[in-house]
Design an enzyme around this catalytic site. Structure first.
Site, mmCIF file in Angstrom:
data_model
loop_
_atom_site.group_PDB
_atom_site.id
_atom_site.type_symbol
_atom_site.label_atom_id
_atom_site.label_comp_id
_atom_site.label_asym_id
_atom_site.label_seq_id
_atom_site.Cartn_x
_atom_site.Cartn_y
_atom_site.Cartn_z
ATOM 1 N N ASP A 73 0.821 -1.209 0.000
ATOM 2 C CA ASP A 73 0.000 0.000 0.000
ATOM 3 C C ASP A 73 0.855 1.258 0.000
ATOM 4 O O ASP A 73 0.486 2.269 -0.600
ATOM 5 C CB ASP A 73 -0.919 0.006 1.225
ATOM 6 C CG ASP A 73 -2.095 -0.961 1.076
ATOM 7 O OD1 ASP A 73 -2.347 -1.414 -0.065
ATOM 8 O OD2 ASP A 73 -2.747 -1.249 2.090
ATOM 9 N N GLY A 74 2.009 1.215 0.677
ATOM 10 C CA GLY A 74 2.884 2.389 0.710
ATOM 11 C C GLY A 74 3.389 2.760 -0.666
ATOM 12 O O GLY A 74 3.475 3.947 -1.014
ATOM 13 N N ASN A 147 -4.695 8.804 1.641
ATOM 14 C CA ASN A 147 -5.138 8.278 2.935
ATOM 15 C C ASN A 147 -5.500 9.377 3.924
ATOM 16 O O ASN A 147 -6.635 9.449 4.396
ATOM 17 C CB ASN A 147 -4.034 7.421 3.557
ATOM 18 C CG ASN A 147 -4.198 5.944 3.270
ATOM 19 O OD1 ASN A 147 -5.176 5.522 2.653
ATOM 20 N ND2 ASN A 147 -3.232 5.152 3.707
ATOM 21 N N ARG A 158 5.555 14.686 23.817
ATOM 22 C CA ARG A 158 4.902 15.826 24.472
ATOM 23 C C ARG A 158 3.678 16.191 23.643
ATOM 24 O O ARG A 158 3.663 16.012 22.428
ATOM 25 C CB ARG A 158 5.863 17.019 24.555
ATOM 26 C CG ARG A 158 5.320 18.196 25.355
ATOM 27 C CD ARG A 158 6.309 19.342 25.361
ATOM 28 N NE ARG A 158 7.516 19.020 26.112
ATOM 29 C CZ ARG A 158 8.575 19.821 26.184
ATOM 30 N NH1 ARG A 158 8.580 20.976 25.523
ATOM 31 N NH2 ARG A 158 9.623 19.473 26.891
ATOM 32 N N ASP A 177 -1.618 14.319 21.138
ATOM 33 C CA ASP A 177 -0.398 13.993 20.409
ATOM 34 C C ASP A 177 -0.513 14.382 18.943
ATOM 35 O O ASP A 177 0.494 14.412 18.226
ATOM 36 C CB ASP A 177 -0.113 12.489 20.501
ATOM 37 C CG ASP A 177 0.376 12.084 21.888
ATOM 38 O OD1 ASP A 177 0.457 12.958 22.777
ATOM 39 O OD2 ASP A 177 0.670 10.887 22.080
ATOM 40 N N THR A 188 -8.989 2.796 6.905
ATOM 41 C CA THR A 188 -8.426 1.505 7.304
ATOM 42 C C THR A 188 -6.940 1.607 7.636
ATOM 43 O O THR A 188 -6.287 0.587 7.839
ATOM 44 C CB THR A 188 -8.618 0.460 6.188
ATOM 45 O OG1 THR A 188 -8.040 0.950 4.972
ATOM 46 C CG2 THR A 188 -10.089 0.160 5.965
ATOM 47 N N ALA A 189 -6.411 2.827 7.694
ATOM 48 C CA ALA A 189 -4.981 3.024 7.952
ATOM 49 C C ALA A 189 -4.765 3.577 9.366
ATOM 50 O O ALA A 189 -5.306 3.048 10.326
ATOM 51 C CB ALA A 189 -4.390 3.947 6.881
ATOM 52 N N TYR A 190 -4.001 4.649 9.497
ATOM 53 C CA TYR A 190 -3.665 5.206 10.812
ATOM 54 C C TYR A 190 -4.925 5.566 11.592
ATOM 55 O O TYR A 190 -5.009 5.376 12.810
ATOM 56 C CB TYR A 190 -2.790 6.440 10.595
ATOM 57 C CG TYR A 190 -2.122 7.014 11.833
ATOM 58 C CD1 TYR A 190 -2.158 6.355 13.060
ATOM 59 C CD2 TYR A 190 -1.423 8.220 11.756
ATOM 60 C CE1 TYR A 190 -1.529 6.885 14.172
ATOM 61 C CE2 TYR A 190 -0.794 8.754 12.868
ATOM 62 C CZ TYR A 190 -0.858 8.092 14.070
ATOM 63 O OH TYR A 190 -0.243 8.619 15.174
ATOM 64 N N GLN A 248 4.171 9.946 4.473
ATOM 65 C CA GLN A 248 5.384 9.878 3.654
ATOM 66 C C GLN A 248 6.024 11.238 3.426
ATOM 67 O O GLN A 248 7.243 11.337 3.361
ATOM 68 C CB GLN A 248 5.056 9.217 2.307
ATOM 69 C CG GLN A 248 4.599 7.779 2.454
ATOM 70 C CD GLN A 248 4.174 7.160 1.139
ATOM 71 O OE1 GLN A 248 3.861 7.846 0.175
ATOM 72 N NE2 GLN A 248 4.151 5.831 1.093
#
Length: 292
Positions: A73-74, A147, A158, A177, A188-190, A248
């Site tokens: 996928d990347g 994405n 921090r 964060d 469906t990713a991060y 990326q």
């Protein structure tokens, strides 16, 4: 109406030892069909191109009728940002792990590529994000993502503090964060790892997901795909931050900067073999219903 693909671009993860043999196999099949082939220079320099052209990714995306991506996928995400500028359809052959976007298995690559070139395929539009980074009111960077666009802390453990606006409405200050703004494809990713919902690709929507918020009052939010989202880093935020596009491409994000995110007018055209279904694929990849 089915498209005709006479010029085929091949791009792949050149560092993967499985890529070159598969490219050679595909080249033999395409040669037999008399197809015009363009190799992205990363893999073109690792195989014997013969009569095939070698070009940069951008040149290949502009000249090809179809781009075949060999990798995970990347690899497809990196290719998508170039291909989308020219609205070039993409077909993914999976050399990665899960492969939500690259759904052709290597053992079936020649058979399914031939079927696609014979007209047996499904073309699926995938929404993309368009981002503008503003500093002192002036744009300093424009980008696209398939994405997600992610505001995150840079190299330290921090929290950062930022304000979020949706269609001009202030929806509050958040200490966390970071923040994820994702397309249905990126759900469906991060976004999923951070607790966001899964959206089917046909939905006209975006997801806003806080990353480890320091408050129980902030939860993932699904908004219209036509919304304009703005994120402003608070002047009181003491941590350096960045914006990542598809995980990326990273941009420095300073206090007072504004990140504006909205749906890109043009979609990415993702091509699948016949009988592809997102929910069936999802069940297979995430192993829904399997007993432990």
């Amino acid at each position: 109406m089915q498209r005709s693909f006479s010029t085929i671009g091949l791009v792949g993860k050149s560092a993967d030892s499985r890529t070159a043999p598969l490219v050679a196999t595909l080249l033999d099949a395409l040669r037999q069909r008399g197809a015009d082939v363009i190799l992205e220079h990363g893999i073109g320099n690792r195989v014997n191109p013969g009569a095939f052209r070698i070009a940069s990714l951008e040149e290949m995306a502009e000249q090809a009728d179809l781009v075949v991506v060999i990798g995970g996928d990347g690899t497809l995400l990196a290719t998508a940002r170039a291909a989308a500028l020219h609205e070039t359809p993409m077909l993914g052959i999976n050399l990665g792990r899960l492969g939500f976007l690259v759904d052709v298995l290597p053992d079936h690559a020649v058979t399914e590529l031939n079927a696609v070139l014979d007209g047996a395929y499904e073309l699926e539009p995938r929404a993309m994000l368009e981002t503008i980074l503003l500093r002192d009111g002036s744009p300093i960077h424009q980008g696209v993502a398939l994405n997600d666009a992610v505001l995150h802390v840079q190299n330290v453990i921090r929290v950062i503090e930022f304000d979020t606006f949706i269609d001009g409405l202030d929806v509050g200050r958040l200490r966390a964060d970071g923040l994820i703004v994702a397309t249905p494809t990126g759900s469906t990713a991060y976004s999923l790892s951070a607790g966001g919902p899964i959206l089917t690709p046909d939905l006209d929507a975006m997801i806003i997901v806080p990353i480890c918020p320091h408050s129980l009052n902030h939860r993932p939010l699904v908004v219209s795909g036509r919304a304009v989202i703005e994120i402003k880093l608070s002047s009181g935020s003491r941590s350096p931050a960045q914006v990542a596009l598809d995980g990326q491409k990273n941009l420095d994000f300073a206090p007072g900067d504004i990140l504006r995110i909205q749906r890109r007018p043009q979609s990415l055209m993702l091509l699948h073999p016949r009988n592809h279904h997102f929910l069936r694929m999802l069940r297979s990849k995430l192993r829904w219903g399997e007993h432990p």
